[in-house]
Design an enzyme around this catalytic site. Structure first.
Site, PDB file in Angstrom:
ATOM      1  N   SER A  44       0.828  -1.210   0.000  1.00 38.73           N
ATOM      2  CA  SER A  44       0.000   0.000   0.000  1.00 38.73           C
ATOM      3  C   SER A  44       0.857   1.253   0.000  1.00 38.73           C
ATOM      4  CB  SER A  44      -0.934   0.013   1.214  1.00 38.73           C
ATOM      5  OG  SER A  44      -0.225  -0.263   2.414  1.00 38.73           O
ATOM      6  N   GLU A 114      -0.641 -12.608  -0.682  1.00 32.37           N
ATOM      7  CA  GLU A 114      -2.055 -12.561  -1.021  1.00 32.37           C
ATOM      8  C   GLU A 114      -2.447 -13.849  -1.730  1.00 32.37           C
ATOM      9  OE1 GLU A 114      -3.271  -9.175  -3.268  1.00 32.37           O
ATOM     10  OE2 GLU A 114      -2.494  -7.720  -1.831  1.00 32.37           O
ATOM     11  N   GLU A 181      -9.450  -9.125   4.340  1.00 29.83           N
ATOM     12  CA  GLU A 181      -9.744  -7.780   3.863  1.00 29.83           C
ATOM     13  C   GLU A 181     -11.097  -7.717   3.166  1.00 29.83           C
ATOM     14  OE1 GLU A 181      -7.796  -4.043   1.356  1.00 29.83           O
ATOM     15  OE2 GLU A 181      -6.630  -5.882   1.664  1.00 29.83           O
TER      16      GLU A 181
END
Length: 258
Positions: A44, A114, A181
């Site tokens: 991010s 991820e 998330e």
């Protein structure tokens, strides 16, 4: 006392885990002094610090740069670094080398990947090599272009089944915790109860084993979109702009330096 991956795992059922992102030594220092448990050097950084629209352009070298900056703050909090876009789906030698560099050169104590069931074999091999892994399921920001945007996951029966299997596969593969998330809150609570490792939520409701927020979001340091689930605990951006404006005015009016 420094927080280890084992300590994070043991916090499940004891108390909620507190996690935030940080991208440099200064932010890591303040977060650690506040007593957070886990600092994620997230990709991010691309959208919060580097001016990109998504996390996709973030490279391994960028992650190494920011992870090393955070590690230099010598936080007691566990430092975890993201494996950047698509690397997790490369051959194992590539992901092993990236993970090794993030730990050896970047100073991270664990890496985050991820993905779910498909990545479980890779996670298992990394853990066997001595690399702790934080899992990440639900919304996967690195798949932005494939998804066409961001949305909540786990609202259909099919997605609920997939996400539960993802979490179980990552736990079996050896993850010490998992980030969930943008997951349906009820589903997140169900999954947290079904697995033996912590499920740390972001935009996934109150029933997780902990929470993580992007530091820019919680500090009010983002000039653009703020996710609806975020609570802003300060307005540092507005305060910084006001300080710059006051400085500029004093310089122009020869009030500084006095």
């Amino acid at each position: 006392m420094s927080i280890t991956t084992q300590k994070i795992s043991r916090l499940k059922g004891e108390r909620p885990i507190v996690a935030v992102t940080a991208y440099d030594a200064a932010m890591a220092h303040y977060a650690d002094a506040a007593g957070v448990d886990l600092i994620l050097v997230g990709d991010s950084v691309g959208t919060t610090q580097l001016g990109f629209d998504t996390t996709v352009p973030v490279t391994l070298d960028m992650m190494l740069h920011h992870a090393a900056a955070v590690a230099r703050a010598k936080p007691d909090a566990l430092v975890v670094a993201d494996i950047p876009f698509a690397l997790a789906h490369d051959d194992f030698s590539s992901i092993l080398n990236a993970s090794r560099r993030l730990m050896q050169e970047g100073g991270a104590q664990a890496v985050k990947l991820e993905g779910g069931v498909l990545l479980a074999p890779t996670v298992e091999r990394l853990v066997a090599a001595g690399i702790p892994v934080l899992g990440h399921i639900g919304l996967l920001p690195q798949q932005f272009h494939q998804l066409g945007g961001y949305r909540k996951f786990g609202r259909t029966d099919l997605e609920k089944d997939i996400l539960l299997k993802d979490a179980q596969a990552l736990e079996e593969a050896g993850c010490f915790a998992i980030i969930a998330e943008m997951m349906d809150g009820t589903l997140a609570g169900t999954i947290a109860a079904e697995i033996g490792i912590p499920l740390i939520g972001i935009g996934s409701g109150p029933h997780c084993d902990g929470q993580i927020l992007v530091c820019n979001d919680l500090l009010g340091m983002n000039a653009g979109y703020v996710p609806s689930f975020v609570k802003q605990y300060a307005q540092i951006g507005e305060q910084a702009q006001a300080a710059f404006a006051a400085y500029a005015e004093e310089v122009r009016n020869r009030k500084f330096p006095s």
